[in-house]
Scaffold this active site. Structure first.
Site, PDB file in Angstrom:
ATOM      1  N   GLY A  11       0.829  -1.207   0.000  1.00  0.00           N
ATOM      2  CA  GLY A  11       0.000   0.000   0.000  1.00  0.00           C
ATOM      3  C   GLY A  11       0.858   1.249   0.000  1.00  0.00           C
ATOM      4  O   GLY A  11       1.879   1.318   0.682  1.00  0.00           O
ATOM      5  N   VAL A  24      18.000   8.152  -3.563  1.00  0.00           N
ATOM      6  CA  VAL A  24      18.650   8.455  -4.843  1.00  0.00           C
ATOM      7  C   VAL A  24      19.716   9.531  -4.683  1.00  0.00           C
ATOM      8  O   VAL A  24      20.860   9.373  -5.146  1.00  0.00           O
ATOM      9  CB  VAL A  24      17.600   8.892  -5.893  1.00  0.00           C
ATOM     10  N   ARG A  72       1.089  -5.440  -5.807  1.00  0.00           N
ATOM     11  CA  ARG A  72       1.235  -6.645  -4.984  1.00  0.00           C
ATOM     12  C   ARG A  72       1.483  -7.831  -5.919  1.00  0.00           C
ATOM     13  O   ARG A  72       0.883  -7.927  -6.982  1.00  0.00           O
ATOM     14  CB  ARG A  72      -0.010  -6.870  -4.124  1.00  0.00           C
ATOM     15  N   ASP A 103       4.827  -4.905   6.193  1.00  0.00           N
ATOM     16  CA  ASP A 103       5.148  -6.271   6.585  1.00  0.00           C
ATOM     17  C   ASP A 103       5.403  -7.185   5.386  1.00  0.00           C
ATOM     18  O   ASP A 103       6.396  -7.916   5.341  1.00  0.00           O
ATOM     19  CB  ASP A 103       3.993  -6.830   7.432  1.00  0.00           C
ATOM     20  N   THR A 126       4.239   2.702   5.702  1.00  0.00           N
ATOM     21  CA  THR A 126       2.853   2.263   5.829  1.00  0.00           C
ATOM     22  C   THR A 126       2.117   3.197   6.774  1.00  0.00           C
ATOM     23  O   THR A 126       2.668   3.587   7.813  1.00  0.00           O
ATOM     24  CB  THR A 126       2.744   0.822   6.362  1.00  0.00           C
ATOM     25  N   ASP A 128      -0.329   2.470   8.638  1.00  0.00           N
ATOM     26  CA  ASP A 128      -0.852   1.761   9.814  1.00  0.00           C
ATOM     27  C   ASP A 128       0.065   1.832  11.025  1.00  0.00           C
ATOM     28  O   ASP A 128      -0.367   1.531  12.140  1.00  0.00           O
ATOM     29  CB  ASP A 128      -1.107   0.290   9.475  1.00  0.00           C
ATOM     30  N   ASP A 130       2.315  -0.192  11.872  1.00  0.00           N
ATOM     31  CA  ASP A 130       2.253  -1.521  12.484  1.00  0.00           C
ATOM     32  C   ASP A 130       3.535  -2.336  12.332  1.00  0.00           C
ATOM     33  O   ASP A 130       3.507  -3.565  12.384  1.00  0.00           O
ATOM     34  CB  ASP A 130       1.076  -2.315  11.892  1.00  0.00           C
ATOM     35  N   ARG A 172      -5.981  -2.829  10.220  1.00  0.00           N
ATOM     36  CA  ARG A 172      -6.492  -4.200  10.255  1.00  0.00           C
ATOM     37  C   ARG A 172      -6.052  -4.923  11.524  1.00  0.00           C
ATOM     38  O   ARG A 172      -6.847  -5.561  12.194  1.00  0.00           O
ATOM     39  CB  ARG A 172      -6.002  -4.959   9.011  1.00  0.00           C
ATOM     40  N   GLU A 223     -10.790  -0.649  11.560  1.00  0.00           N
ATOM     41  CA  GLU A 223     -11.454  -1.585  10.655  1.00  0.00           C
ATOM     42  C   GLU A 223     -11.227  -3.049  11.013  1.00  0.00           C
ATOM     43  O   GLU A 223     -12.030  -3.915  10.666  1.00  0.00           O
ATOM     44  CB  GLU A 223     -10.988  -1.354   9.214  1.00  0.00           C
TER      45      GLU A 223
END
Length: 320
Positions: A11, A24, A72, A103, A126, A128, A130, A172, A223
């Site tokens: 994501g 870079v 993905r 992850d 990310t 999240d 997480d 999540r 969520e």
């Protein structure tokens, strides 16, 4: 170290462009050729790798998303597919690879690192937040501010119509976005995976708040616990309380990165290249107590991200 490549995977998150820019330009500053891999591991397998100059990463520090693109690729779990990626890197003489993502990205990086002598460094990108091994991930701060701004606007309507609103945010398996957004916006209730509580307890707080004179309430829902429509339906059916809900969805991922995320991405990108120059391998960079740190990818993937539940207790006390 003469040539390195960088990719973004999974994501997207605000600040990924700033991270690529940092990788870079740090590489070029140190006399190393820099290459961009387009569309993550998918592009690595398809050979979509292009040499980048300083100008190629100009005017992107302020842009959300990732100009390299992201995708993905489930097949990357297969050794034969990873072998194709390795051959594509070897063909160009690339000796180091920086991967930016969450992850799943780290798992791909760890697998690659065991099958090649190409040095690999991970960067946490990310919203999240997480990933263990770092206090904050690239994109979290921007997403948090986007959520808080949205909650502030919804509160105006909640107050005007004296209603209860559920706002569903991303997360999540981790409740960082919900928790931080909840306390920053003064929300009355926060529901996260790490702190399960019954709907009875939630509704009892709503009732007590109403008795104290509160005319509206905001519930922040991660969520990963359940969907906002499901929670609203349960509250309506069991207690007869009419609850409105808003699902913020992918709006949380977009937008220009905050100053904090731009700085974090720049620092981590620079540090990642420094580690490659030192021939470090299978490591991930992060930030703890405002200090740059690195840890083995394997250890990070085995360590569960921990949310500071003291913040949850603070939010509970302040929402009376």
């Amino acid at each position: 170290m003469r040539k390195i490549a960088v990719l973004t995977s999974g994501g997207d998150s605000p600040g990924m462009n700033a991270a690529v820019r940092s990788v870079v330009r740090t590489a070029i500053f140190n006399g190393i050729e820099a290459y961009g891999v387009y569309h993550g591991y998918k592009g690595l397998v398809e050979g979509k790798i292009k040499k980048l100059e300083c100008g190629d990463v100009g005017n992107i520090i302020n842009r959300g998303g990732t100009f390299l693109g992201s995708a993905r690729l489930e097949q990357f779990k297969e050794k034969e597919v990873r072998n194709i990626a390795i051959k594509n890197l070897k063909k160009l003489g690339i000796e180091g690879l920086v991967v930016i993502g969450g992850d799943g990205t780290y798992r791909g990086a760890l697998a690659l690192s065991k099958e090649t002598d190409i040095k690999i460094i991970g960067m946490p990108g990310t919203i999240d937040n997480d990933i263990s091994g770092t206090d904050f991930t690239i994109g979290f701060d921007t997403a948090l501010n986007t959520i808080v701004e949205s909650i502030d606007k919804i509160r105006d309507t909640a107050s005007s119509h004296e209603r209860v609103f559920i706002i569903e945010v991303m997360g999540r398996d981790a409740g960082d976005l919900a928790l931080y957004a909840g306390i920053a916006s003064g929300s009355e209730s926060i529901i996260i995976p790490e702190k399960k509580e019954s709907i009875d307890t939630l509704v009892e707080r709503l009732i007590q708040a109403e008795k104290r004179g509160k005319k509206h309430s905001i519930i922040i829902l991660a969520e990963g616990v359940m969907s906002a429509p499901d929670l609203a339906a349960i509250i309506k059916e069991k207690y007869g309380i009419n609850v409105k809900y808003t699902i913020l969805g992918h709006i949380q991922r977009g937008g220009a990165p905050s100053g904090i995320d731009r700085i974090l991405a720049s620092r981590l990108g620079n540090y990642a290249v420094e580690l490659l120059i030192k021939n470090e391998n299978a490591k991930a960079v992060g930030i703890k107590n405002n200090k740059l740190v690195n840890e083995k990818l394997e250890k990070i993937l085995k360590t569960k991200h921990k949310l500071d539940l003291k913040i949850f207790e603070i939010s509970r006390q302040l929402s009376i």
